[in-house]
Motif scaffolding. Structure first.
Motif, PDB file in Angstrom:
ATOM      1  N   HIS A  53       0.833  -1.210   0.000  1.00 16.01           N
ATOM      2  CA  HIS A  53       0.000   0.000   0.000  1.00 16.01           C
ATOM      3  C   HIS A  53       0.864   1.255   0.000  1.00 16.01           C
ATOM      4  CE1 HIS A  53       0.051   0.756   4.620  1.00 16.01           C
ATOM      5  NE2 HIS A  53       1.011  -0.090   4.321  1.00 16.01           N
ATOM      6  N   PHE A  90     -10.800  -1.045   0.600  1.00 17.33           N
ATOM      7  CA  PHE A  90     -10.794  -0.624   1.998  1.00 17.33           C
ATOM      8  C   PHE A  90     -11.977   0.300   2.255  1.00 17.33           C
ATOM      9  CE2 PHE A  90      -6.616  -2.244   1.624  1.00 17.33           C
ATOM     10  CZ  PHE A  90      -6.239  -2.629   2.901  1.00 17.33           C
ATOM     11  N   THR A 146     -14.542   4.582   0.366  1.00 14.94           N
ATOM     12  CA  THR A 146     -13.804   3.393  -0.063  1.00 14.94           C
ATOM     13  C   THR A 146     -12.609   3.826  -0.898  1.00 14.94           C
ATOM     14  OG1 THR A 146     -15.102   3.091  -2.096  1.00 14.94           O
ATOM     15  CG2 THR A 146     -15.863   1.931  -0.111  1.00 14.94           C
ATOM     16  N   GLN A 250     -13.953  -7.206   1.502  1.00 12.67           N
ATOM     17  CA  GLN A 250     -13.412  -5.879   1.815  1.00 12.67           C
ATOM     18  C   GLN A 250     -12.665  -5.873   3.150  1.00 12.67           C
ATOM     19  OE1 GLN A 250     -16.605  -6.713   2.066  1.00 12.67           O
ATOM     20  NE2 GLN A 250     -17.326  -6.069   4.069  1.00 12.67           N
ATOM     21  N   ALA A 251     -11.795  -4.877   3.305  1.00 13.90           N
ATOM     22  CA  ALA A 251     -11.114  -4.625   4.574  1.00 13.90           C
ATOM     23  C   ALA A 251     -11.611  -3.291   5.126  1.00 13.90           C
ATOM     24  CB  ALA A 251      -9.605  -4.582   4.358  1.00 13.90           C
ATOM     25  N   TYR A 252     -11.286  -3.019   6.380  1.00 16.07           N
ATOM     26  CA  TYR A 252     -11.692  -1.761   7.013  1.00 16.07           C
ATOM     27  C   TYR A 252     -10.463  -1.062   7.584  1.00 16.07           C
ATOM     28  CZ  TYR A 252     -16.494  -3.419   6.618  1.00 16.07           C
ATOM     29  OH  TYR A 252     -17.692  -3.875   6.124  1.00 16.07           O
ATOM     30  N   ILE A 253     -10.477   0.256   7.487  1.00 16.18           N
ATOM     31  CA  ILE A 253      -9.436   1.075   8.111  1.00 16.18           C
ATOM     32  C   ILE A 253     -10.132   1.974   9.129  1.00 16.18           C
ATOM     33  CG2 ILE A 253      -9.495   2.617   6.079  1.00 16.18           C
ATOM     34  CD1 ILE A 253      -6.637   3.482   6.816  1.00 16.18           C
ATOM     35  N   PHE A 263      -6.219  -1.543  11.066  1.00 14.86           N
ATOM     36  CA  PHE A 263      -6.830  -2.266   9.955  1.00 14.86           C
ATOM     37  C   PHE A 263      -7.551  -3.508  10.458  1.00 14.86           C
ATOM     38  CE2 PHE A 263      -3.217  -0.127   7.834  1.00 14.86           C
ATOM     39  CZ  PHE A 263      -3.890   0.481   6.774  1.00 14.86           C
ATOM     40  N   ILE A 265      -8.748  -6.862   8.418  1.00 14.42           N
ATOM     41  CA  ILE A 265      -8.525  -7.409   7.075  1.00 14.42           C
ATOM     42  C   ILE A 265      -8.965  -8.868   7.023  1.00 14.42           C
ATOM     43  CG2 ILE A 265      -6.738  -7.881   5.335  1.00 14.42           C
ATOM     44  CD1 ILE A 265      -5.063  -5.681   6.733  1.00 14.42           C
TER      45      ILE A 265
END
Length: 502
Positions: A53, A90, A146, A250-253, A263, A265
């Motif tokens: 990233h 994300f 996103t 999906q992942a989250y921040i 994160f 993930i």
């Protein structure tokens, strides 16, 4: 014992930077020896958040050059290793108490435009209550954003670079410690110890690269006897793994009130990976880092502030910690310390050069290797120019980088494997999966079944081609099957390896 071989380059450290430099150097025609005192990727390079990233939060610290380079590498590496790197959306749930919406929009706009990324979609504003992405989140979180980045199997990235280096003629010695060095004119003389056999050997090298990560300063002082104006700042980062918290890829921040981010993930289908922390590490790099109660609570609380499903420390299935060797920029905040890398070339007139690596992040390892070769270019005649930007890593030569098409074709050749095992092998080895399976037409041909899809054929391949020695090497760095193996299954595998290594 004296080894009469003279190497162009002796590389100290088998993390992603060391193996990346070894591959680049070997591809330019240099005779390379890499030594690692433990296993490849045993420390920092297997303890990351497992992302390729740009580092969205680094924009807040005005690290524009680093973010741009990382974003360029993100796109490039996705094409060079589509088996172990894949795109990830994300979701950034928004709360005004942390950062205002205009700041988030501006940051994401810059993130989208600092580098070209035709393979990944741009960021956008979303209404979470109308989106599948919002189902797992608390009802009071109304909107979010996103954006795109990539996930990576960090330890396999390191090992594939070592394999690539070896294919090009580099010698890779794990479980090998640098004991002493002597600088005489245009050569370094180095004494090495084989930690398993407890034997020593002496070699010569025209240059040394100190890519020892957390040990870079110790190696400089205690083994190379060279002073550097640069310093390393050690920061511990810890992660936890729990049962899957949400559906979807999906992942989250998550933004915390202390302005740090965490994160969440998707991890190996059944789990969620959560991290990381940033804790100053004032102990020796030899002290094995481990998560403490405060870190676990911090990560759990970060999840509980956003998700409907709350977690406690008792829900943690696995945790891991690593020490990141950051370049010391004198920042008072561990989270604000630069993730950029700095190269220190020591090249007194008439003496063999020494290049030491300070800092860096996994995403930019390939550019770090290129820059290292540029620094060393006055001392060697390379057989080719920079080349790693276009040649896939082992197993990555997948047509058009289309992993799904590759997997569908691969699946047809291994109908005897269960879906989970077929996916794991395809992702872990790419086109080298065909080499591993060696035209097997039944599961019985793969030998002993150690459990969870790990067979004798794969274990033997990892020992013979990927420097695996112990069950830990295989279960936690070559695969992540340690998440599933019982103690009894681990013991069975360990006994097999001990018999094989005798």
């Amino acid at each position: 014992m004296t080894d009469q071989t003279t190497y162009d380059l002796l590389i100290i450290g088998g993390g992603v930077n060391g193996t990346g430099i070894a591959r680049d150097a070997a591809g330019r025609g240099l005779k390379v020896l890499l030594v690692e005192k433990d296993d490849l990727a045993q420390h920092t390079s297997s303890a990351s958040t497992k992302l390729i990233h740009g580092g969205l939060r680094y924009l807040e610290y005005y690290e524009f050059r680093l973010v741009r380079e990382a974003l360029q590498e993100r796109e490039r590496l996705l094409g060079l290793a589509p088996h172990i790197i894949h795109p990830l959306v994300f979701v950034l749930p928004h709360r005004n108490a942390v950062r205002p919406a205009w700041m988030i929009r501006m940051g994401l706009f810059m993130y989208d435009h600092l580098a070209c990324h035709p393979k990944l979609p741009n960021s956008k504003l979303i209404a979470l209550q109308q989106s599948p992405y919002g189902k797992a989140l608390r009802n009071d979180i109304k909107k979010g954003f996103t954006y795109s980045d990539c996930a990576v199997d960090d330890s396999r990235l390191t090992i594939l670079n070592a394999k690539g280096a070896h294919h090009l003629g580099a010698e890779i010695r794990t479980q090998t410690t640098l004991l002493t060095t002597k600088r005489e004119g245009g050569f370094w003389t180095a004494t090495l110890q084989d930690n398993r056999m407890q034997t020593t050997s002496t070699i010569k090298a025209k240059a040394i690269v100190n890519a020892a990560g957390p040990w870079v300063a110790d190696i400089l002082k205690e083994r190379l006897h060279v002073h550097s104006k640069m310093n390393v700042r050690l920061v511990k980062g810890s992660h936890i793994v729990v049962k899957k918290l949400f559906e979807g890829p999906q992942a989250y921040i998550l933004q915390n009130e202390d302005k740090r981010i965490v994160f969440a993930i998707p991890y190996h289908d059944e789990f969620t990976l959560i991290g990381t922390t940033d804790i100053p590490w004032d102990k020796s790099p030899n002290a094995l880092p481990s998560i403490d109660g405060n870190e676990t609570s911090y990560l759990c609380n970060s999840i509980n502030n956003y998700f409907k499903t709350s977690i406690t420390p008792e829900d943690v299935i696995w945790d891991y910690s690593g020490v990141r060797p950051l370049y010391d920029d004198a920042s008072s905040n561990a989270s604000a310390v630069t993730r950029d890398y700095h190269l220190d070339l020591n090249h007194d007139a008439g003496l063999a050069p020494l290049l030491s690596i300070f800092g860096g992040k996994i995403t930019t390892y390939r550019r770090l290797a290129e820059h290292s070769m540029e620094q060393l270019s006055p001392y060697f005649k390379y057989s080719r120019k920079a080349w790693t930007d276009s040649e896939p890593l082992p197993g990555g030569n997948i047509t058009n980088g289309d992993f799904n098409l590759f997997y569908n074709n691969f699946r047809k050749t291994v109908p005897f494997l269960d879906e989970a095992t077929a996916k794991r092998i395809a992702h872990g080895y790419g086109t080298d999966a065909f080499v591993l399976l060696n035209k097997a037409t039944s599961k019985e041909e793969l030998g002993i079944d150690f459990g969870h899809g790990l067979t004798q054929r794969e274990v033997d391949y990892l020992v013979e081609h990927e420097w695996a020695i112990t069950a830990e090497d295989i279960l936690w760095r070559r695969t992540k099957l340690g998440l599933y193996f019982s103690k009894e299954e681990q013991s069975t595998l360990e006994r097999y390896l001990q018999d094989k290594n005798q």
